[in-house]
Write a protein that holds these residues in place. Structure first.
Motif, PDB file in Angstrom:
ATOM      1  N   ASN A  62      21.409 -54.619 -40.122  1.00  0.00           N
ATOM      2  CA  ASN A  62      22.637 -54.036 -40.488  1.00  0.00           C
ATOM      3  C   ASN A  62      22.537 -53.370 -41.872  1.00  0.00           C
ATOM      4  OD1 ASN A  62      22.411 -56.956 -40.584  1.00  0.00           O
ATOM      5  ND2 ASN A  62      23.961 -56.655 -42.259  1.00  0.00           N
ATOM      6  N   PHE A  63      21.801 -53.881 -42.680  1.00  0.00           N
ATOM      7  CA  PHE A  63      21.600 -53.120 -44.078  1.00  0.00           C
ATOM      8  C   PHE A  63      20.778 -52.092 -44.079  1.00  0.00           C
ATOM      9  CE2 PHE A  63      23.963 -54.928 -47.675  1.00  0.00           C
ATOM     10  CZ  PHE A  63      24.495 -56.030 -47.089  1.00  0.00           C
TER      11      PHE A  63
ATOM     12  N   ARG B 299      26.787 -66.419 -44.824  1.00  0.00           N
ATOM     13  CA  ARG B 299      27.499 -65.213 -45.456  1.00  0.00           C
ATOM     14  C   ARG B 299      28.520 -65.384 -45.882  1.00  0.00           C
ATOM     15  NH1 ARG B 299      28.088 -62.474 -39.451  1.00  0.00           N
ATOM     16  NH2 ARG B 299      28.930 -64.568 -38.949  1.00  0.00           N
TER      17      ARG B 299
ATOM     18  N   GLU C 114      18.666 -64.650 -27.557  1.00  0.00           N
ATOM     19  CA  GLU C 114      18.339 -65.470 -26.421  1.00  0.00           C
ATOM     20  C   GLU C 114      17.885 -66.836 -26.647  1.00  0.00           C
ATOM     21  OE1 GLU C 114      18.848 -61.318 -25.891  1.00  0.00           O
ATOM     22  OE2 GLU C 114      17.386 -62.427 -27.074  1.00  0.00           O
TER      23      GLU C 114
ATOM     24  N   ILE D 191      38.638 -58.504 -38.685  1.00  0.00           N
ATOM     25  CA  ILE D 191      38.311 -57.080 -37.959  1.00  0.00           C
ATOM     26  C   ILE D 191      39.260 -57.044 -36.823  1.00  0.00           C
ATOM     27  CG2 ILE D 191      35.890 -56.642 -38.538  1.00  0.00           C
ATOM     28  CD1 ILE D 191      35.095 -58.163 -36.005  1.00  0.00           C
TER      29      ILE D 191
ATOM     30  N   GLU E 253      25.738 -55.040 -34.292  1.00  0.00           N
ATOM     31  CA  GLU E 253      26.656 -55.999 -33.405  1.00  0.00           C
ATOM     32  C   GLU E 253      26.961 -55.237 -32.022  1.00  0.00           C
ATOM     33  OE1 GLU E 253      29.520 -58.049 -35.710  1.00  0.00           O
ATOM     34  OE2 GLU E 253      28.043 -59.261 -36.730  1.00  0.00           O
TER      35      GLU E 253
ATOM     36  N   ARG F 216      38.878 -54.925 -27.935  1.00  0.00           N
ATOM     37  CA  ARG F 216      37.999 -55.736 -26.843  1.00  0.00           C
ATOM     38  C   ARG F 216      39.190 -56.204 -26.095  1.00  0.00           C
ATOM     39  NH1 ARG F 216      35.422 -59.300 -30.392  1.00  0.00           N
ATOM     40  NH2 ARG F 216      37.176 -60.655 -30.299  1.00  0.00           N
TER      41      ARG F 216
ATOM     42  N   MET G 177      38.446 -54.314 -33.969  1.00  0.00           N
ATOM     43  CA  MET G 177      37.695 -54.827 -32.926  1.00  0.00           C
ATOM     44  C   MET G 177      38.388 -55.701 -32.107  1.00  0.00           C
ATOM     45  SD  MET G 177      34.842 -53.744 -32.061  1.00  0.00           S
ATOM     46  CE  MET G 177      33.782 -53.087 -33.235  1.00  0.00           C
TER      47      MET G 177
ATOM     48  N   TYR H 165      26.993 -53.519 -40.098  1.00  0.00           N
ATOM     49  CA  TYR H 165      27.336 -54.585 -39.310  1.00  0.00           C
ATOM     50  C   TYR H 165      27.956 -54.112 -37.730  1.00  0.00           C
ATOM     51  CZ  TYR H 165      26.564 -58.562 -42.271  1.00  0.00           C
ATOM     52  OH  TYR H 165      26.126 -59.710 -42.916  1.00  0.00           O
ATOM     53  N   THR H 166      28.668 -53.035 -37.667  1.00  0.00           N
ATOM     54  CA  THR H 166      29.150 -52.417 -36.311  1.00  0.00           C
ATOM     55  C   THR H 166      28.010 -51.984 -35.612  1.00  0.00           C
ATOM     56  OG1 THR H 166      31.226 -51.942 -37.436  1.00  0.00           O
ATOM     57  CG2 THR H 166      30.816 -50.827 -35.494  1.00  0.00           C
TER      58      THR H 166
ATOM     59  N   TYR I 211      21.869 -68.393 -40.455  1.00  0.00           N
ATOM     60  CA  TYR I 211      22.504 -67.184 -40.159  1.00  0.00           C
ATOM     61  C   TYR I 211      22.866 -66.331 -41.551  1.00  0.00           C
ATOM     62  CZ  TYR I 211      25.234 -64.011 -37.177  1.00  0.00           C
ATOM     63  OH  TYR I 211      25.814 -62.773 -36.406  1.00  0.00           O
ATOM     64  N   CYS I 212      22.021 -65.531 -41.575  1.00  0.00           N
ATOM     65  CA  CYS I 212      22.433 -64.668 -42.866  1.00  0.00           C
ATOM     66  C   CYS I 212      22.711 -63.386 -42.917  1.00  0.00           C
ATOM     67  CB  CYS I 212      21.279 -64.780 -43.824  1.00  0.00           C
ATOM     68  SG  CYS I 212      19.695 -64.235 -43.193  1.00  0.00           S
ATOM     69  N   ALA I 213      22.991 -62.532 -43.837  1.00  0.00           N
ATOM     70  CA  ALA I 213      23.333 -61.158 -43.809  1.00  0.00           C
ATOM     71  C   ALA I 213      21.991 -60.190 -43.754  1.00  0.00           C
ATOM     72  CB  ALA I 213      24.241 -60.789 -45.096  1.00  0.00           C
TER      73      ALA I 213
ATOM     74  N   SER J 277      31.581 -58.891 -40.063  1.00  0.00           N
ATOM     75  CA  SER J 277      30.942 -59.542 -38.683  1.00  0.00           C
ATOM     76  C   SER J 277      31.850 -59.855 -37.540  1.00  0.00           C
ATOM     77  CB  SER J 277      30.052 -60.406 -39.171  1.00  0.00           C
ATOM     78  OG  SER J 277      29.257 -60.966 -37.789  1.00  0.00           O
ATOM     79  N   GLU J 278      31.542 -59.162 -36.462  1.00  0.00           N
ATOM     80  CA  GLU J 278      32.117 -59.807 -35.202  1.00  0.00           C
ATOM     81  C   GLU J 278      31.992 -61.074 -34.720  1.00  0.00           C
ATOM     82  OE1 GLU J 278      31.801 -57.061 -31.970  1.00  0.00           O
ATOM     83  OE2 GLU J 278      33.199 -57.785 -30.978  1.00  0.00           O
ATOM     84  N   PHE J 279      30.485 -61.365 -35.224  1.00  0.00           N
ATOM     85  CA  PHE J 279      30.244 -62.626 -34.546  1.00  0.00           C
ATOM     86  C   PHE J 279      30.154 -63.922 -35.602  1.00  0.00           C
ATOM     87  CE2 PHE J 279      29.304 -60.241 -31.080  1.00  0.00           C
ATOM     88  CZ  PHE J 279      28.337 -59.290 -30.923  1.00  0.00           C
TER      89      PHE J 279
END
Lengths: 420, 88
Positions: free
Chosen positions: A114-115, B47, B30, A242, A106, A249, A245, A102-103, B86-88, B55-57
């Protein structure tokens, strides 16, 4: 500092610089504020004292259990060792690699799945285990060194850019705000879990560098906590999934995110590689292994099957979607608790052996062991998923004992056949 | 033995490729950003567990809709808007 000392330090720090550990320290710092520092220092001293105890030269070479080895004690010791190490490797590596994935997605390349990155890291770290130990140890130093340098940079930048936060100063005569951070007993009891992996396995403990590992961890945590609390409100730190992070930031904006991204990925590689190396050494160092002939001993230490088997389990866990289940975190917590229990039992066995055979008793080691032992029920009964946690511990112990028993009787049978 | 080790390693690598190979309709960052706040889309964040926590988002206004509890939230999803998962 000798090269072997650096190698031991980097191996011992593998868990402390993982994203799991950094998240835990951030959350506890958020809950407790600056009050975390004294209990953290106390826990660090306990671990250093226990490391000193287990590196005592008077302890027998054969290792845990130190007393006379019969079938029950060998199976019990090996079972506990396996239960404390293999689940930790498999489940924490799954969680850590997913976080690294994920890091990367993102922070660096949002189009890279990510996987996909998590599996790529797993593949590369598994291939690394096929190289001689000199290479894997060198890689470990690189991973941990990168994470340490990054964390130190962000910490010093965070501390120096604002100085001590005004909110941290208490004005005499003024009441504390109603929502001031407070250190709960449960939060304090979680602190020992930051030092997982600092006492593994017996052969590696007879170095002075081993005793320094908790101190290195404390120094890093201290600086990072100071930087985080300087820039992020305790409530935000405590509630963030997290916190590392969030703090990065706030400290340095977008460059801070990139630096923390590097720290997380390097720390993840260090944690997974470190656990691969430690698991191989643990299997080599199991209680009855040293009594077998040298050829068999060497064969296991060079075996590539163990990293491959572990990687298959980790890959299978990721592919099965375990990262999307709340169960994964319970499994990681269960594995951490088992590791802590294993460490405490080793300390108790060492204390008993030294007292009975050598008439030696280290009061600091005894107090440290008792203090760490007290945290166990606190962690267990303070956990929101205590029933699941107990079940996971039970199954891990049962599986460990079963594996140890099978291994013992298979080895005994093959030794009899060779003898015949 | 070396052949077996090589094949298993290759299998692990192939597994990693499978993680990137799935073809599903996607919306770019976007495109999503342009439509946020328009009222024409509903974002469903499916998720859970570590996928959510790592996840940060986390998108503001997204509905938390884990797959396991689909019976609980399915009826509340509007059918007259575009659904973005929005999935993994």
């Amino acid at each position: 500092m000798k090269r072997t000392d650096i190698s031991v330090l980097s191996l011992g720090c593998c868990w402390m610089l993982s994203p799991e550990s950094l998240a835990l320290v951030g959350n506890i710092a958020g809950q407790a504020g600056w009050a975390i520092l004294i209990p953290l220092a106390l826990v660090t001293l306990c671990f250093m004292t226990c490391a000193h105890l287990l590196s005592n030269r008077h302890l027998p070479e054969q290792g845990f259990p130190f007393h006379k080895k019969n079938t029950a004690s060998i199976i019990g010791a090996n079972g506990l060792t396996l239960a404390a190490s293999l689940p930790l490797m498999i489940f924490s590596a799954t969680a850590i690699l997913v976080t690294a994935g994920y890091t990367f997605n993102e922070v660096f390349l949002y189009w890279f799945p990510n996987f996909g990155f998590a599996f790529l890291l797993l593949f590369l770290l598994t291939v690394l285990q096929f190289f001689p130990e000199k290479i894997t140890s060198g890689a470990q130093v690189l991973f941990i060194g990168t994470a340490v340098i990054g964390l130190l940079f962000l910490s010093f930048y965070g501390i120096l850019s604002l100085g001590l936060s005004v909110s941290a100063k208490i004005v005499p005569g003024q009441d504390l705000p109603l929502n001031a951070p407070q250190l709960s007993w449960h939060a304090a009891a979680l602190l020992p879990l930051l030092y997982v992996g600092t006492l593994f396995p017996e052969e590696q403990q007879k170095t002075s560098a081993q005793i320094l590992i908790p101190a290195v961890g404390f120094s890093l945590f201290l600086l990072w906590i100071a930087a985080s609390l300087n820039h992020v409100s305790p409530e935000r730190l405590a509630s963030s999934d997290i916190p590392y992070m969030t703090a990065a930031r706030k400290i340095m904006g977008e460059p801070g995110r990139y630096i923390m991204g590097v720290i997380i990925i390097a720390g993840s590689c260090g944690a997974v590689n470190g656990f691969f190396v430690l698991c191989r050494r643990i299997l080599t160092g199991l209680a009855d292994q040293k009594t077998q002939n040298l050829a068999a001993h060497k064969k296991i230490s060079r075996s590539q099957l163990l990293p491959l088997a572990l990687a298959t389990c980790i890959g299978g866990a990721m592919a099965a979607g375990l990262a999307g289940e709340d169960l994964l975190e319970v499994l990681v917590r269960a594995a951490l608790l088992l590791w802590l229990t294993s460490m405490i039992l080793r300390c108790i066995a060492a204390l008993l052996w030294l007292h009975q055979k050598k008439g030696m008793l280290s009061v600091p080691a005894l107090l440290s062991t008792v203090l760490l032992a007290i945290t166990l029920p606190s962690i267990l009964f303070g956990d929101p998923e205590k029933v699941q946690l107990v079940l996971c511990i039970f199954f891990a112990l049962s599986a460990g004992l079963l594996m140890a028993a099978c291994r013992f009787f298979i080895n005994k049978h093959s030794r009899k056949e060779k003898g015949a | 033995m070396k052949k077996i080790l090589f094949l298993v390693t290759l299998f692990l690598f192939t597994g990693s490729l499978a993680a990137v190979a799935a073809e599903v309709p996607r919306m770019s960052q976007e495109e999503l950003k342009a439509q946020l706040g328009s009222g024409e889309i509903v974002i469903m964040d499916t998720r859970s567990g570590k996928d959510w926590k790592s996840s940060e988002f986390k998108i503001k206004g997204a509905l938390r809709t884990p797959a396991k509890t689909v019976d609980e939230w399915l009826s509340s999803i509007p059918t007259d808007k575009k659904l973005v998962i929005y999935c993994a």
